[in-house]
Scaffold this motif. Structure first.
Motif, PDB file in Angstrom:
ATOM      1  N   PHE A 321       0.987  -1.262   0.156  1.00 27.77           N
ATOM      2  CA  PHE A 321      -0.218  -0.039  -0.200  1.00 27.77           C
ATOM      3  C   PHE A 321       0.740   1.390  -0.031  1.00 27.77           C
ATOM      4  O   PHE A 321       0.325   2.312  -0.307  1.00 27.77           O
ATOM      5  CB  PHE A 321      -1.134  -0.057   1.368  1.00 27.77           C
ATOM      6  CG  PHE A 321      -1.949  -1.104   1.066  1.00 27.77           C
ATOM      7  CD1 PHE A 321      -2.862  -1.122  -0.099  1.00 27.77           C
ATOM      8  CD2 PHE A 321      -2.056  -2.108   1.972  1.00 27.77           C
ATOM      9  CE1 PHE A 321      -3.905  -2.203  -0.161  1.00 27.77           C
ATOM     10  CE2 PHE A 321      -3.167  -2.892   2.009  1.00 27.77           C
ATOM     11  CZ  PHE A 321      -3.853  -3.283   0.738  1.00 27.77           C
ATOM     12  N   SER A 322       2.088   1.112   0.427  1.00 27.58           N
ATOM     13  CA  SER A 322       2.912   2.332   0.303  1.00 27.58           C
ATOM     14  C   SER A 322       3.310   2.624  -1.101  1.00 27.58           C
ATOM     15  O   SER A 322       3.189   4.033  -1.461  1.00 27.58           O
ATOM     16  CB  SER A 322       4.376   2.248   0.961  1.00 27.58           C
ATOM     17  OG  SER A 322       4.298   1.678   2.191  1.00 27.58           O
ATOM     18  N   TYR A 323       3.065   1.554  -1.987  1.00 25.45           N
ATOM     19  CA  TYR A 323       3.155   1.950  -3.471  1.00 25.45           C
ATOM     20  C   TYR A 323       1.996   2.762  -4.002  1.00 25.45           C
ATOM     21  O   TYR A 323       2.059   3.661  -4.673  1.00 25.45           O
ATOM     22  CB  TYR A 323       3.588   0.770  -4.132  1.00 25.45           C
ATOM     23  CG  TYR A 323       3.796   0.812  -5.894  1.00 25.45           C
ATOM     24  CD1 TYR A 323       4.890   1.516  -6.058  1.00 25.45           C
ATOM     25  CD2 TYR A 323       2.773   0.681  -6.572  1.00 25.45           C
ATOM     26  CE1 TYR A 323       5.069   1.717  -7.543  1.00 25.45           C
ATOM     27  CE2 TYR A 323       2.881   0.839  -8.017  1.00 25.45           C
ATOM     28  CZ  TYR A 323       4.398   1.564  -8.322  1.00 25.45           C
ATOM     29  OH  TYR A 323       4.125   1.628  -9.600  1.00 25.45           O
ATOM     30  N   LEU A 324       0.718   2.075  -3.415  1.00 26.83           N
ATOM     31  CA  LEU A 324      -0.618   2.589  -3.984  1.00 26.83           C
ATOM     32  C   LEU A 324      -0.316   4.061  -3.680  1.00 26.83           C
ATOM     33  O   LEU A 324      -0.872   4.786  -4.515  1.00 26.83           O
ATOM     34  CB  LEU A 324      -1.568   1.808  -3.258  1.00 26.83           C
ATOM     35  CG  LEU A 324      -2.990   2.188  -3.780  1.00 26.83           C
ATOM     36  CD1 LEU A 324      -3.773   0.958  -3.636  1.00 26.83           C
ATOM     37  CD2 LEU A 324      -3.626   3.053  -2.611  1.00 26.83           C
ATOM     38  N   GLU A 325      -0.150   4.379  -2.510  1.00 28.22           N
ATOM     39  CA  GLU A 325      -0.385   5.926  -1.906  1.00 28.22           C
ATOM     40  C   GLU A 325       0.937   6.729  -2.308  1.00 28.22           C
ATOM     41  O   GLU A 325       0.907   7.962  -1.792  1.00 28.22           O
ATOM     42  CB  GLU A 325      -0.401   5.591  -0.624  1.00 28.22           C
ATOM     43  CG  GLU A 325      -1.545   4.751   0.070  1.00 28.22           C
ATOM     44  CD  GLU A 325      -1.971   4.876   1.482  1.00 28.22           C
ATOM     45  OE1 GLU A 325      -1.006   4.909   2.268  1.00 28.22           O
ATOM     46  OE2 GLU A 325      -3.078   5.097   1.815  1.00 28.22           O
ATOM     47  N   SER A 326       1.627   6.198  -3.193  1.00 25.01           N
ATOM     48  CA  SER A 326       3.138   7.045  -3.377  1.00 25.01           C
ATOM     49  C   SER A 326       2.750   8.307  -4.177  1.00 25.01           C
ATOM     50  O   SER A 326       3.438   9.270  -4.105  1.00 25.01           O
ATOM     51  CB  SER A 326       4.208   6.315  -4.129  1.00 25.01           C
ATOM     52  OG  SER A 326       3.643   5.917  -5.149  1.00 25.01           O
TER      53      SER A 326
END
Length: 573
Positions: A321-326
């Motif tokens: 989710f860190s990637y999704l929210e980047s």
């Protein structure tokens, strides 16, 4: 490189290579390490009986389209027996199909068809909570305080003179308090039960061995029916801190715990005790033939902590989710890619990459928002910073092309291959997400990303069914997004995805490694994965491209320059 490290703003004038980063390990290249997995939200995929709600036979009838797309596996969101207060995430029977979606025989037929098409099948599992209608919870209500039955859930006495206050101050993810008081069998106000989500979703007490044994049986039930794995809902929430201490989350924090970084861990998320649960599940899956997998929905930061979920004896994957929210900036994208590959590789796991799912604003809209939008809040007509649809689609195509070139496993959410935006203008009367009701309309919730798919432009309900019924209204201007007007059309979003997945498979990008390229400017993400060079321009100034063979471009290229909000794949650089 960690997420907290700053990239060097000084870039050389000509592209140069940096050290390669690998997404795989010596543990091997199992199917799940490189798979592209497609999420099907059953209510909204395809409706075979015309009641306006998608079902398992409808999914089966459309599986060929997913095989044609080029994905490796399908993940089904819940289809279990449920009163549907939270679209099936309130489960009343973990080992049966809700009549709304069909029967166990329909599931078996879907499994058989998926196998015939070469598609693996992953099912959702919701272990943090059940429905209040589950027989276990009904037994707990009937048995009363201090009973064995109540020990399966988190019942507690209230505070105050007569227990009239909740046991602590925890908030519900969907808004309001996370506690509801019951009326005992004699008619008097009684204990309170915890529900991190809706009041119809009581949390299990996972310190109870009985609960653990029941879920091992649930795993075996579906493994016996041939599933290839489980996506575990709220995988970071099962264990609560002893004593259930008060906790007030940050006002700007995400509803599921993401975005807290190194801040104090909430007492209801990411407690260490969850790991022994998943180690026992891992053993169950190992006892079955084939490569069965566990996938964590765990909103945990930093990524180094999330990696604990995918150690060799626990789960195989965890959603990144860190990637999704980047966000759509080169600095943030490169930073999270570096950190992801580093931390997941350190425990022998692949990174996963994901941009959309059933809980977040679709990235064809989210990437063009101009105001803050916490996870779970959703967007609607009165939201600030609403997106420009053309900008959102351009960025979504570019972001998806970048993502599908990365080593590791990628997840797609149904409809993103059509370029679907968030359905923003849903009538208030049509909304169904508990978030909308529990916040009195202050947060729109997730209905906008769950609207049924458009298959055929001129058919009733855009081909979702033959009656024109739809549990959420489909925007009238979705005609241009329908699958039948995109299939075979060069440059369409559907054909872009089909081409990207074909090239990804041909060049084995999922099993590759990254060599960063610099010198294209601060707004550009550029890397080589094997024979393929990927250049993504997140800015507005065109970037000069090297002379090479074009494999894929998210916009038509007119000359040797890549415009803003675009990605290109090249060979021969």
């Amino acid at each position: 490189m960690s997420l907290d490290e700053t990239l060097d703003p000084n870039t050389p004038t000509t592209p140069t290579e940096t050290e390669p980063l690998t997404a795989t390990s010596e543990a091997g290249h199992d199917w799940w390490r490189t798979a592209v997995i497609y999420q099907v939200y059953p209510r909204s995929f395809a409706d075979s009986d015309g009641d306006g709600i998608g079902d398992l036979p409808g999914i089966t009838s459309r599986l060929q389209s997913l095989a044609d797309l080029g994905v490796d596996a399908v993940w089904l969101s819940p289809f279990y027996t449920s009163p549907q207060n939270d679209a099936g995430y309130d489960v009343a029977d973990y080992c049966d199909v809700d009549p709304l979606f069909g029967t166990l025989a329909d599931f078996d037929a879907l499994r058989a068809r998926a196998t015939e098409l070469g598609l693996r099948l992953i099912v959702d599992l919701v272990p943090n909570h059940s429905s209040t209608q589950h027989r276990w919870f009904q037994a707990a209500l009937a048995a009363g305080p201090g009973s064995v039955e109540r020990s399966h859930y988190l019942f507690r006495d209230g505070q105050g003179v007569d227990g009239e206050l909740p046991p602590n101050n925890w908030p519900s993810v969907f808004g309001g308090e996370a506690w509801t008081r019951v009326t005992e069998a004699d008619g008097t106000p009684g204990q309170w039960y915890l529900h991190l989500f809706d009041s119809s979703q009581p949390d299990f007490d996972w310190s109870d061995p009985w609960v653990r044994e029941q879920f091992l049986d649930v795993l075996r039930f579906w493994l016996d029916r041939g599933v290839d794995g489980f996506r575990v809902d709220v995988a970071h929430g099962l264990i609560k801190k002893p004593g259930l201490p008060d906790y007030t989350p940050p006002a700007d924090g995400n509803s599921m715990g993401g975005g807290l970084g190194e801040a104090e861990t909430p007492p209801y998320w990411a407690q260490d005790g969850v790991h022994e649960i998943y180690r026992s599940w891992h053993e169950v899956l190992l006892s079955y033939p084939g490569e069965r997998i566990l996938v964590a929905e765990a909103w945990v930061e930093p990524l180094s902590k999330l990696a604990h979920w995918v150690r060799p004896d626990e789960m195989q994957q965890a959603f990144n989710f860190s990637y999704l929210e980047s966000g759509w900036t080169a600095t943030s994208i490169r930073r999270v890619i570096d950190a992801s590959i580093e931390v997941f590789s350190s425990v022998g796991a692949p990174s996963t990459w994901v941009l959309s799912n059933h809980d977040v604003v679709r990235h064809a809209s989210r990437l063009a928002l101009t105001a803050e939008n916490p996870q779970g809040a959703g967007i609607g007509p009165k939201s600030p910073g609403l997106p420009d649809r053309a900008v959102g689609l351009a960025r979504a195509r570019a972001a998806s092309a970048l993502m599908l070139a990365l080593p590791g496993s990628a997840y797609l959410y149904q409809g993103e291959e059509l370029g679907l935006p968030e359905a923003i203008d849903l009538p208030d009367s049509a909304r169904q997400d508990p978030t909308w009701f529990r916040t009195n309309g202050e947060r729109y919730g997730r209905d906008g990303c769950r609207v049924p798919l458009p298959w055929e432009s001129a058919s009733p309900a855009f081909g979702f069914n033959t009656t024109g019924e739809s549990w959420l209204p489909q925007p009238s201007d979705w005609t241009s997004y329908a699958r039948d007007v995109q299939i075979g059309v060069p440059g369409s979003t559907l054909e872009l995805y089909r081409l990207a997945l074909a090239i990804r498979a041909e060049y084995r990008l999922g099993a590759g490694e990254i060599e960063w390229l610099t010198g294209y400017g601060p707004d550009v993400v550029a890397f080589r994965n094997g024979e393929v060079t990927v250049i993504a321009n997140t800015g507005s100034v065109p970037v000069e491209l090297p002379i090479a063979d074009e494999l894929l471009a998210t916009v038509p290229l007119d000359g040797p320059a890549l415009p803003g909000d675009a990605t290109v794949w090249l060979r021969g650089v």
